[in-house]
Design an enzyme around this catalytic site. Structure first.
Site, PDB file in Angstrom:
ATOM      1  N   HIS A  68       0.873  -1.201   0.000  1.00 39.50           N
ATOM      2  CA  HIS A  68       0.000   0.000   0.000  1.00 39.50           C
ATOM      3  C   HIS A  68       0.893   1.229   0.000  1.00 39.50           C
ATOM      4  O   HIS A  68       1.504   1.567   1.013  1.00 39.50           O
ATOM      5  CB  HIS A  68      -0.907   0.018   1.233  1.00 39.50           C
ATOM      6  CG  HIS A  68      -1.832   1.202   1.263  1.00 39.50           C
ATOM      7  ND1 HIS A  68      -3.193   1.068   1.429  1.00 39.50           N
ATOM      8  CD2 HIS A  68      -1.609   2.530   1.130  1.00 39.50           C
ATOM      9  CE1 HIS A  68      -3.756   2.273   1.403  1.00 39.50           C
ATOM     10  NE2 HIS A  68      -2.806   3.183   1.229  1.00 39.50           N
ATOM     11  N   HIS A  79       1.545   5.404  -1.689  1.00 33.24           N
ATOM     12  CA  HIS A  79       1.191   6.587  -2.481  1.00 33.24           C
ATOM     13  C   HIS A  79       2.473   7.168  -3.081  1.00 33.24           C
ATOM     14  O   HIS A  79       3.374   7.556  -2.336  1.00 33.24           O
ATOM     15  CB  HIS A  79       0.524   7.646  -1.599  1.00 33.24           C
ATOM     16  CG  HIS A  79      -0.748   7.157  -0.987  1.00 33.24           C
ATOM     17  ND1 HIS A  79      -1.969   7.309  -1.597  1.00 33.24           N
ATOM     18  CD2 HIS A  79      -0.980   6.476   0.166  1.00 33.24           C
ATOM     19  CE1 HIS A  79      -2.909   6.762  -0.823  1.00 33.24           C
ATOM     20  NE2 HIS A  79      -2.334   6.245   0.233  1.00 33.24           N
ATOM     21  N   ASP A  86       1.515   2.622   3.559  1.00 32.27           N
ATOM     22  CA  ASP A  86       0.666   3.804   3.392  1.00 32.27           C
ATOM     23  C   ASP A  86       1.506   5.077   3.452  1.00 32.27           C
ATOM     24  O   ASP A  86       1.024   6.118   3.902  1.00 32.27           O
ATOM     25  CB  ASP A  86      -0.469   3.843   4.426  1.00 32.27           C
ATOM     26  CG  ASP A  86      -1.566   4.831   4.037  1.00 32.27           C
ATOM     27  OD1 ASP A  86      -1.616   5.253   2.866  1.00 32.27           O
ATOM     28  OD2 ASP A  86      -2.362   5.188   4.920  1.00 32.27           O
ATOM     29  N   HIS A 124     -10.414   1.050   1.819  1.00 24.47           N
ATOM     30  CA  HIS A 124     -10.181   2.055   2.871  1.00 24.47           C
ATOM     31  C   HIS A 124     -11.384   1.948   3.801  1.00 24.47           C
ATOM     32  O   HIS A 124     -12.464   2.426   3.472  1.00 24.47           O
ATOM     33  CB  HIS A 124     -10.058   3.461   2.277  1.00 24.47           C
ATOM     34  CG  HIS A 124      -9.764   4.493   3.331  1.00 24.47           C
ATOM     35  ND1 HIS A 124      -8.556   5.147   3.429  1.00 24.47           N
ATOM     36  CD2 HIS A 124     -10.519   4.954   4.364  1.00 24.47           C
ATOM     37  CE1 HIS A 124      -8.577   5.960   4.470  1.00 24.47           C
ATOM     38  NE2 HIS A 124      -9.756   5.876   5.051  1.00 24.47           N
ATOM     39  N   HIS A 149      -4.561  -0.779   5.841  1.00 23.23           N
ATOM     40  CA  HIS A 149      -4.076   0.020   6.981  1.00 23.23           C
ATOM     41  C   HIS A 149      -5.021  -0.087   8.184  1.00 23.23           C
ATOM     42  O   HIS A 149      -5.587   0.901   8.632  1.00 23.23           O
ATOM     43  CB  HIS A 149      -3.811   1.473   6.602  1.00 23.23           C
ATOM     44  CG  HIS A 149      -4.825   2.149   5.719  1.00 23.23           C
ATOM     45  ND1 HIS A 149      -6.165   2.142   5.987  1.00 23.23           N
ATOM     46  CD2 HIS A 149      -4.678   2.863   4.587  1.00 23.23           C
ATOM     47  CE1 HIS A 149      -6.796   2.828   5.054  1.00 23.23           C
ATOM     48  NE2 HIS A 149      -5.916   3.267   4.182  1.00 23.23           N
ATOM     49  N   LYS A 190      -9.411  -0.261  -5.890  1.00 20.42           N
ATOM     50  CA  LYS A 190      -9.416   0.391  -4.584  1.00 20.42           C
ATOM     51  C   LYS A 190     -10.760   1.041  -4.290  1.00 20.42           C
ATOM     52  O   LYS A 190     -11.253   1.845  -5.075  1.00 20.42           O
ATOM     53  CB  LYS A 190      -8.319   1.461  -4.559  1.00 20.42           C
ATOM     54  CG  LYS A 190      -8.302   2.326  -3.319  1.00 20.42           C
ATOM     55  CD  LYS A 190      -7.766   1.566  -2.116  1.00 20.42           C
ATOM     56  CE  LYS A 190      -7.951   2.378  -0.845  1.00 20.42           C
ATOM     57  NZ  LYS A 190      -6.720   2.668  -0.162  1.00 20.42           N
TER      58      LYS A 190
END
Ligand code: NCD
Ligand code: ZN
Length: 351
Positions: A14, A16, A248, A137, A175, A100
């Site tokens: 995971h 970004h 994350d 999420h 997460h 996602k």
């Protein structure tokens, strides 16, 4: 006491990476530690189609440091309008590995997210059919729910009904931050996994308020009470293959976090494996780190395990106060200025 720790090269399930100059600034940190990463699609505009994912993937490949074999594993951003055909195209591409689910408004760049899962039934059915995993999420967005209770509310209101309607859908609860989520994942039937960040293993919500308000510890889902951190440690170090590493890592320029309405996200790509090693060592469970970091995620995603290695050495060193980011801006890594007990040794193998 162990002074060096060599693991099969880990993956980050995971991450970004952003785009443009920001991507170029942060990608080398991830590529230094991880062979592969699941790349979050919450760009502006979001990565909603296989064509957009192909173009983003190419930009990531082009931004890799020379000689890096880092492999981006792409995801699509689920919207109310994602068609079943798009899921089949994604599956056929070979480079899209998950879809996602961001509940609309849950976090950074999620305003194009799903308003009602009932609108996504066609896409979810297709995902169940082709075996495409759903990354979730898991936070309720109802503003009347206490921010600290949104993950638990999501389990009851969304996760359980979703998995009842689509029992063969492969789901990653991303997460996770609560004992409720850790136990849900442990006990649920079917193909369920969860990622756990280093910061949720190391800190509880007091970190947000130590001596004043600390924006660099603010992320979503927000840090929780100590009982939850302890449950996450128990889960991550249990050897249960349902729990695996997902940093994350979510870079935001310093001035956008140190602001009157600061952005959510902790930057941990710089020192992710050092942070995880610290958390596992404190739990006297360094022997459980390799499964969590290098095996269980690959197994869940049905990808081969890596063959290279990563070595950490016991060496106290300071985390830099800030790093260069896009357009002359600065990026503050988590726990800037504090010291780490482990340091990655330059590696010879990177596959
Ligand atoms: C993420 C971001 O900045 O993109 N922020 C965060 O706090 N984790 C979004 C997300 O994954 O929720
Ligand atoms: Zn994220």
């Amino acid at each position: 006491m162990t002074d060096t720790l060599t693991l099969t090269r880990p993956d980050d399930w995971h991450l970004h990476l952003r785009d443009g100059d920001a991507l170029r600034a942060v990608l080398p940190d991830t590529a230094r530690q991880f062979a592969r990463a699941i790349i979050m699609p919450n760009l502006r505009p979001p990565v909603t189609t296989t064509d957009l994912a192909a173009a983003y993937r190419q930009r990531i490949l082009d931004a890799r440091p020379p000689g890096s074999g880092f492999e981006p594993l792409m995801t699509l951003y689920l919207t109310d309008n994602t068609a079943a055909d798009e899921i089949r195209r994604a599956q056929d591409s070979g480079f899209v590995h998950a879809v996602k689910l961001y509940p609309a408004g849950a976090t950074t760049n999620s305003d194009a997210g799903v308003t009602d899962l009932a609108r996504c039934h066609g896409a979810l059915e297709a995902m169940q059919d082709v075996g495409m995993p759903l990354c979730v999420h898991g936070e309720e967005t109802d503003p009347s729910i206490d921010v600290f209770d949104r993950e638990k509310a999501f389990i009851d209101r969304v996760m359980i009904p979703l998995r009842r309607d689509f029992p063969a859908l492969r789901v990653i609860f991303e997460h996770i931050t609560t004992r409720d989520a850790a136990h849900y994942v442990r006990d649920a039937e079917g193909d369920v996994g969860a990622t756990i960040t280093a910061h949720h293993l190391l800190y509880n919500r007091n970190a947000l308020f130590t001596g004043g308000i600390r924006p660099h510890w603010y992320c979503l889902p927000v840090l929780k009470r100590e009982i939850h951190r302890e449950a996450l440690i128990a889960a991550a170090t249990s050897g249960n293959p349902r729990y695996f590493l997902g940093t994350d890592s979510a870079p935001h320029a310093r001035h956008t976090k140190e602001a009157d309405c600061g952005c959510a996200g902790c930057y941990t790509a710089l020192h992710a494996m050092e942070l995880y090693a610290t958390a596992f060592e404190r739990a006297d469970a360094l022997d459980k780190l390799e499964g969590f970091a290098s095996f269980f995620g690959a197994d869940f995603y049905r990808l081969p395990r890596n063959t290279g290695t990563l070595t950490l050495r016991r060496e106290t060193h300071a985390i830099p106060g800030s790093l260069p980011y896009a357009e002359g801006q600065q990026l503050v890594p988590l726990a800037a200025g504090e010291s780490l007990a482990w340091r990655q040794v330059a590696d010879t193998t990177s596959s």
